[in-house]
Design an enzyme around this catalytic site. Structure first.
Site, PDB file in Angstrom:
ATOM      1  N   ASP A  34      -5.657  -5.965  36.302  1.00  0.00           N
ATOM      2  CA  ASP A  34      -4.490  -6.044  35.411  1.00  0.00           C
ATOM      3  C   ASP A  34      -4.150  -7.513  35.191  1.00  0.00           C
ATOM      4  OD1 ASP A  34      -1.911  -3.694  35.043  1.00  0.00           O
ATOM      5  OD2 ASP A  34      -1.744  -5.756  34.293  1.00  0.00           O
ATOM      6  N   ARG A  93      14.137   6.995  11.382  1.00  0.00           N
ATOM      7  CA  ARG A  93      13.396   5.751  11.641  1.00  0.00           C
ATOM      8  C   ARG A  93      12.099   5.792  10.836  1.00  0.00           C
ATOM      9  NH1 ARG A  93      11.610   4.432  17.813  1.00  0.00           N
ATOM     10  NH2 ARG A  93      10.251   6.227  17.480  1.00  0.00           N
ATOM     11  N   TYR A 150      -1.006  -0.965  16.471  1.00  0.00           N
ATOM     12  CA  TYR A 150      -1.138  -0.366  17.811  1.00  0.00           C
ATOM     13  C   TYR A 150      -1.874   0.976  17.719  1.00  0.00           C
ATOM     14  CZ  TYR A 150       0.084   2.990  21.362  1.00  0.00           C
ATOM     15  OH  TYR A 150      -0.003   4.009  22.271  1.00  0.00           O
ATOM     16  N   LYS A 203      -5.892   2.477  19.084  1.00  0.00           N
ATOM     17  CA  LYS A 203      -6.260   3.712  19.802  1.00  0.00           C
ATOM     18  C   LYS A 203      -7.358   4.451  19.029  1.00  0.00           C
ATOM     19  CE  LYS A 203      -3.563   3.212  23.304  1.00  0.00           C
ATOM     20  NZ  LYS A 203      -4.161   2.793  24.574  1.00  0.00           N
ATOM     21  N   ARG A 234       9.382  16.379  19.879  1.00  0.00           N
ATOM     22  CA  ARG A 234       8.226  15.778  20.544  1.00  0.00           C
ATOM     23  C   ARG A 234       7.879  16.595  21.785  1.00  0.00           C
ATOM     24  NH1 ARG A 234       8.573  13.561  16.524  1.00  0.00           N
ATOM     25  NH2 ARG A 234       8.503  11.357  15.979  1.00  0.00           N
ATOM     26  N   ASN A 286      11.988   0.604  22.838  1.00  0.00           N
ATOM     27  CA  ASN A 286      11.779   1.294  21.563  1.00  0.00           C
ATOM     28  C   ASN A 286      11.798   2.796  21.753  1.00  0.00           C
ATOM     29  OD1 ASN A 286      11.111  -1.067  19.953  1.00  0.00           O
ATOM     30  ND2 ASN A 286       9.315  -1.202  21.291  1.00  0.00           N
ATOM     31  N   GLY A 308       8.447   5.742   9.690  1.00  0.00           N
ATOM     32  CA  GLY A 308       7.186   6.023  10.375  1.00  0.00           C
ATOM     33  C   GLY A 308       7.267   7.191  11.350  1.00  0.00           C
ATOM     34  N   ILE A 312       1.827   4.260  33.294  1.00  0.00           N
ATOM     35  CA  ILE A 312       0.988   5.433  33.564  1.00  0.00           C
ATOM     36  C   ILE A 312      -0.070   5.074  34.607  1.00  0.00           C
ATOM     37  CG2 ILE A 312      -0.452   7.242  32.532  1.00  0.00           C
ATOM     38  CD1 ILE A 312       0.911   6.600  29.835  1.00  0.00           C
ATOM     39  N   PHE A 359      17.843   8.900  15.673  1.00  0.00           N
ATOM     40  CA  PHE A 359      17.271   8.638  14.344  1.00  0.00           C
ATOM     41  C   PHE A 359      17.029   9.917  13.560  1.00  0.00           C
ATOM     42  CE2 PHE A 359      15.421   4.848  16.776  1.00  0.00           C
ATOM     43  CZ  PHE A 359      16.442   4.003  16.377  1.00  0.00           C
ATOM     44  N   ASP A 388      -7.775 -10.964  33.064  1.00  0.00           N
ATOM     45  CA  ASP A 388      -7.517 -10.678  31.660  1.00  0.00           C
ATOM     46  C   ASP A 388      -8.838 -10.206  31.055  1.00  0.00           C
ATOM     47  OD1 ASP A 388      -7.237 -10.824  28.876  1.00  0.00           O
ATOM     48  OD2 ASP A 388      -5.628 -12.313  29.091  1.00  0.00           O
ATOM     49  N   SER A 419      -3.884   8.309  22.474  1.00  0.00           N
ATOM     50  CA  SER A 419      -2.519   8.721  22.140  1.00  0.00           C
ATOM     51  C   SER A 419      -2.528   9.768  21.035  1.00  0.00           C
ATOM     52  CB  SER A 419      -1.751   7.489  21.657  1.00  0.00           C
ATOM     53  OG  SER A 419      -0.547   7.868  21.038  1.00  0.00           O
TER      54      SER A 419
HETATM   55  C1  UD1 Z   1       6.178   6.205  19.933  1.00  0.00           C
HETATM   56  C2  UD1 Z   1       5.222   5.586  18.961  1.00  0.00           C
HETATM   57  C3  UD1 Z   1       3.823   6.044  19.286  1.00  0.00           C
HETATM   58  C4  UD1 Z   1       3.483   5.676  20.716  1.00  0.00           C
HETATM   59  C5  UD1 Z   1       4.537   6.228  21.664  1.00  0.00           C
HETATM   60  C6  UD1 Z   1       4.289   5.642  23.041  1.00  0.00           C
HETATM   61  C7  UD1 Z   1       6.441   5.179  16.877  1.00  0.00           C
HETATM   62  C8  UD1 Z   1       6.656   5.616  15.470  1.00  0.00           C
HETATM   63  N1  UD1 Z   1       5.604   5.922  17.593  1.00  0.00           N
HETATM   64  O1  UD1 Z   1       6.154   7.632  19.786  1.00  0.00           O
HETATM   65  O2  UD1 Z   1       2.913   5.423  18.412  1.00  0.00           O
HETATM   66  O3  UD1 Z   1       2.223   6.210  21.060  1.00  0.00           O
HETATM   67  O4  UD1 Z   1       5.839   5.843  21.253  1.00  0.00           O
HETATM   68  O5  UD1 Z   1       5.214   6.118  23.948  1.00  0.00           O
HETATM   69  O6  UD1 Z   1       7.020   4.211  17.324  1.00  0.00           O
HETATM   70  N2  UD1 Z   1      14.459   8.179  19.091  1.00  0.00           N
HETATM   71  C9  UD1 Z   1      15.814   8.068  18.806  1.00  0.00           C
HETATM   72  N3  UD1 Z   1      16.450   6.933  19.213  1.00  0.00           N
HETATM   73  C10 UD1 Z   1      15.828   5.916  19.881  1.00  0.00           C
HETATM   74  C11 UD1 Z   1      14.449   6.044  20.172  1.00  0.00           C
HETATM   75  C12 UD1 Z   1      13.787   7.188  19.746  1.00  0.00           C
HETATM   76  O7  UD1 Z   1      16.408   8.952  18.202  1.00  0.00           O
HETATM   77  O8  UD1 Z   1      16.482   4.915  20.224  1.00  0.00           O
HETATM   78  C13 UD1 Z   1      13.741   9.397  18.667  1.00  0.00           C
HETATM   79  C14 UD1 Z   1      12.614   9.103  17.713  1.00  0.00           C
HETATM   80  O9  UD1 Z   1      13.063   9.088  16.382  1.00  0.00           O
HETATM   81  C15 UD1 Z   1      11.656  10.274  18.006  1.00  0.00           C
HETATM   82  C16 UD1 Z   1      11.899  10.565  19.493  1.00  0.00           C
HETATM   83  O10 UD1 Z   1      13.153   9.977  19.810  1.00  0.00           O
HETATM   84  O11 UD1 Z   1      12.024  11.393  17.284  1.00  0.00           O
HETATM   85  C17 UD1 Z   1      10.841   9.960  20.398  1.00  0.00           C
HETATM   86  O12 UD1 Z   1      10.711   8.584  20.088  1.00  0.00           O
HETATM   87  P1  UD1 Z   1       9.793   7.590  20.971  1.00  0.00           P
HETATM   88  O13 UD1 Z   1      10.149   7.730  22.399  1.00  0.00           O
HETATM   89  O14 UD1 Z   1       9.911   6.239  20.350  1.00  0.00           O
HETATM   90  O15 UD1 Z   1       8.325   8.173  20.804  1.00  0.00           O
HETATM   91  P2  UD1 Z   1       7.463   8.432  19.465  1.00  0.00           P
HETATM   92  O16 UD1 Z   1       8.101   7.865  18.273  1.00  0.00           O
HETATM   93  O17 UD1 Z   1       7.118   9.876  19.429  1.00  0.00           O
END
Ligand code: UD1
Length: 347
Positions: free
Chosen positions: A32, A297, A151, A155, A233, A200, A299, A13, A220, A59, A126
């Site tokens: 940075d 997933r 994390y 925030k 989202r 992730n 959380g 960002i 998930f 740093d 966030s």
């Molecule tokens: C995640 C973090 C959040 C952080 C944000 C930063 C978690 C629980 N939350 O948000 O704290 O501020 O990233 O960008 O980790 N999904 C799939 N398959 C995948 C990956 C994601 O189905 O391989 C789904 C998730 O279940 C969710 C959606 O896609 O419903 C968005 O996921 P993600 O991009 O990880 O964002 P958040 O979980 O909303």
């Protein structure tokens, strides 16, 4: 020309915000430590805007280094603070790494700002601070919840620290921006999100699967109470997000704040399901995505999307890019990024 310090300015960002600031004639100075980014991003920014931002590899947990830097840049009008670790899973494994880096970095930053008289701070927060929403869309008045990860807690604590510092220092002002789900990349394909290791987040996982780096995307959960059962989202184009930072800085410099500490949600106001993101990606890339539905997933919340009225009115800003724009630009970046990296390794 107003000088703006951008911590984390070579990150995802941050780099888009540096470009947006330069395009509005701000002078940008980047701090940075490159823990999750590359100095090559400074070259890319210069290629896009024609202006090379000053770059300091500092740093922020090292107080003396940061003080030396601020002594040189006490004329800055504002700081935008992006520099932080952000991997949710890693933060659960190594909480102290996250608290030390994210909290100590902020303490040193605000200390230096107060010492050298730099009085405007924009904080990269966030929507994760809302936890499981009580009601939708999420307004800035919705209550915050105990964080689900270290994390997320950094925030929340960051916001609380800022609020206290503003209260104690009449000349110090701050704005926290609560991002929903930033995706997408600059249209040039020269900057974008570069996750280290296995992503992730949804969007980089989609593009890495499509390009053959990952076998399949796991979706998930499809048993949520949403139109197609997958989680909702509020995805927002990183270029829109960058633009909001420029407006925020303008609000501070022109002393238009209504309170010394303000908070704004940054989202589009529109929720999309995981399957809608996949469909948009397949449409804009022309590629069929290999995905499989699995269990939820841990959380994850069912639905999250922003009320954007406050940011629209007060920042005079509105997200303008569609989900298709976002997925198309993410794909453009994914197709270019490894070429850029190869080019770098020859230089
Ligand atoms: C995640 C973090 C959040 C952080 C944000 C930063 C978690 C629980 N939350 O948000 O704290 O501020 O990233 O960008 O980790 N999904 C799939 N398959 C995948 C990956 C994601 O189905 O391989 C789904 C998730 O279940 C969710 C959606 O896609 O419903 C968005 O996921 P993600 O991009 O990880 O964002 P958040 O979980 O909303």
């Amino acid at each position: 020309m107003h000088k703006i310090i951008v911590t984390g300015g070579t990150g995802y960002i941050g780099s888009h915000t540096v470009v947006a600031l330069q395009e509005k004639n701000y002078e940008v100075v980047i701090v940075d430590n490159l823990v999750n980014s590359s100095e090559k991003t400074v070259d890319r920014i210069e290629e896009i805007t024609g202006i090379r931002p000053a770059f300091f590899p500092i740093d922020m947990t090292h107080q003396e280094g940061l003080r030396k830097f601020f002594r040189l840049h006490a004329d800055a009008k504002a700081v935008i603070h992006f520099a932080a670790l952000k991997a949710v899973g890693e933060s659960v494994q190594q909480p102290l790494l996250y608290y030390r880096n994210n909290m100590l970095g902020m303490i040193n930053l605000m200390d230096a700002m107060l010492e050298f008289g730099v009085q405007n701070l924009v904080f990269s927060s966030s929507a994760t601070v809302y936890g499981t929403p009580d009601s939708l869309p999420l307004t800035e008045k919705n209550s915050t919840k105990p964080a689900l990860s270290p994390y997320g807690n950094t925030k929340k604590i960051g916001e609380d620290m800022i609020e206290d510092v503003v209260k104690a220092n009449p000349d110090f002002r701050a704005i926290s921006l609560r991002y929903f789900n930033p995706i997408g990349a600059h249209k040039s394909g020269k900057i974008g999100e570069l996750p280290s290791g296995i992503p992730n987040n949804l969007m980089p996982f989609i593009t890495q699967t499509a390009i053959g780096l990952r076998k399949e995307l796991l979706v998930f959960g499809d048993d949520y109470d949403t139109p197609d059962g997958t989680a909702v989202r509020d995805y927002i184009h990183v270029v829109d997000l960058a633009e909001a930072h420029v407006k925020t800085v303008g609000r501070m410099i022109n002393q238009q704040q209504k309170a010394d500490y303000e908070i704004f949600n940054l989202g589009t106001g529109k929720g999309s399901t995981v399957l809608e993101v996949i469909k948009s990606f397949e449409k804009t890339s022309g590629k069929k995505l290999n995905y499989r539905i699995v269990g939820r997933r841990d959380g994850d919340v069912e639905q999250m999307y922003a009320a954007t009225d406050l940011a629209n009115q007060e920042l005079n800003w509105k997200a303008k890019y569609s989900l298709d724009d976002m997925t198309a630009s993410s794909w453009n970046w994914e197709q270019k990024v490894r070429g850029l990296e190869e080019q770098d390794s020859f230089n």
